[in-house]
Design a protein around this motif. Structure first.
Motif, PDB file in Angstrom:
ATOM      1  N   THR A  46       0.834  -1.211   0.000  1.00 28.60           N
ATOM      2  CA  THR A  46       0.000   0.000   0.000  1.00 28.60           C
ATOM      3  C   THR A  46       0.866   1.258   0.000  1.00 28.60           C
ATOM      4  O   THR A  46       0.379   2.325  -0.358  1.00 28.60           O
ATOM      5  N   PHE A  53      -3.212  -4.913   2.584  1.00 28.36           N
ATOM      6  CA  PHE A  53      -4.285  -5.635   1.911  1.00 28.36           C
ATOM      7  C   PHE A  53      -3.911  -7.108   2.066  1.00 28.36           C
ATOM      8  O   PHE A  53      -2.897  -7.552   1.544  1.00 28.36           O
ATOM      9  N   ILE A  66      -8.657  -5.191   4.258  1.00 21.85           N
ATOM     10  CA  ILE A  66      -7.786  -4.057   4.519  1.00 21.85           C
ATOM     11  C   ILE A  66      -7.505  -4.179   6.012  1.00 21.85           C
ATOM     12  O   ILE A  66      -8.442  -4.209   6.818  1.00 21.85           O
ATOM     13  N   LEU A 144      -9.672  -3.380  -4.934  1.00 18.29           N
ATOM     14  CA  LEU A 144      -8.955  -2.676  -3.865  1.00 18.29           C
ATOM     15  C   LEU A 144      -7.847  -1.801  -4.449  1.00 18.29           C
ATOM     16  O   LEU A 144      -7.642  -0.677  -4.001  1.00 18.29           O
ATOM     17  N   ASP A 145      -7.142  -2.323  -5.436  1.00 19.16           N
ATOM     18  CA  ASP A 145      -6.088  -1.551  -6.087  1.00 19.16           C
ATOM     19  C   ASP A 145      -6.670  -0.313  -6.767  1.00 19.16           C
ATOM     20  O   ASP A 145      -6.101   0.790  -6.674  1.00 19.16           O
ATOM     21  N   TRP A 148      -7.516   2.101  -4.064  1.00  9.96           N
ATOM     22  CA  TRP A 148      -6.318   2.643  -3.423  1.00  9.96           C
ATOM     23  C   TRP A 148      -5.587   3.642  -4.318  1.00  9.96           C
ATOM     24  O   TRP A 148      -4.970   4.580  -3.821  1.00  9.96           O
ATOM     25  N   SER A 149      -5.674   3.468  -5.633  1.00  9.58           N
ATOM     26  CA  SER A 149      -4.974   4.390  -6.538  1.00  9.58           C
ATOM     27  C   SER A 149      -5.502   5.820  -6.364  1.00  9.58           C
ATOM     28  O   SER A 149      -4.764   6.781  -6.568  1.00  9.58           O
ATOM     29  N   LYS A 152      -5.395   6.543  -1.565  1.00 14.51           N
ATOM     30  CA  LYS A 152      -4.165   6.617  -0.758  1.00 14.51           C
ATOM     31  C   LYS A 152      -3.776   8.047  -0.415  1.00 14.51           C
ATOM     32  O   LYS A 152      -3.201   8.299   0.638  1.00 14.51           O
TER      33      LYS A 152
END
Length: 159
Positions: A46, A53, A66, A144-145, A148-149, A152
């Motif tokens: 992350t 994750f 998470i 999730l990716d 998160w992009s 974050k």
């Protein structure tokens, strides 16, 4: 019902678990990250300390989460609250609701907070369950990716 782990030595069980994660890694490897980069999906980074994750499977269940592992419960709660601010966005990208658990214990007795989705019954030691496990993990880690992009950056001030 057969208890698959009793059929294996500890080494065999470890090897089978490793084989599953290698198989999963090979299956998902062609998928680029949301930012178009090559990524290690099985060991997702992350970029923020104590925010993970996690994908886990054992002889009864599997979950993707998470996980917040900050040693200070108040700091952990701040991170959890920041995720709560993004809950609608997260669930929208995932296309489903996940469980939210503030200050629970992990398998080592440490206080962690988790946002997770679980399935059962599945057994990582039963190769017949592997397609179901891969189908469970793959779209969720990719989602999730994607989440998160964008998300974050909301955590920069908490670093």
């Amino acid at each position: 019902m057969l208890n698959f782990t009793e059929m294996y030595t500890r080494e065999q069980a470890s090897q089978l678990r490793q084989t599953f994660w290698t198989t999963f890694g090979q299956y998902i490897a062609p998928q680029p990250s949301a930012e178009g980069l090559k990524i290690n999906w099985s060991n997702y980074k992350t970029g923020i300390k104590d925010v993970f994750f996690r994908m886990h499977a054992d002889k009864k269940t599997a979950f993707i989460a998470i996980e917040l592992t900050q040693s200070d419960p108040e700091i952990q709660e701040l991170f959890f609250e920041q995720f709560l601010e993004l809950k609608a966005y997260l669930h929208d990208i995932l296309g489903e609701e996940w469980e939210w658990s503030l200050h629970t214990s992990d398998e080592y007795g440490r206080t962690v907070s988790r946002i997770y989705k679980e399935i059962a019954p599945v057994n990582i030691f039963n190769k017949d369950d592997w397609p179901q496990l891969i189908s469970f993990f793959k779209p969720r880690i990719i989602a999730l990716d994607e989440f998160w992009s964008d998300a974050k950056y909301s955590f920069e001030s908490l670093k």
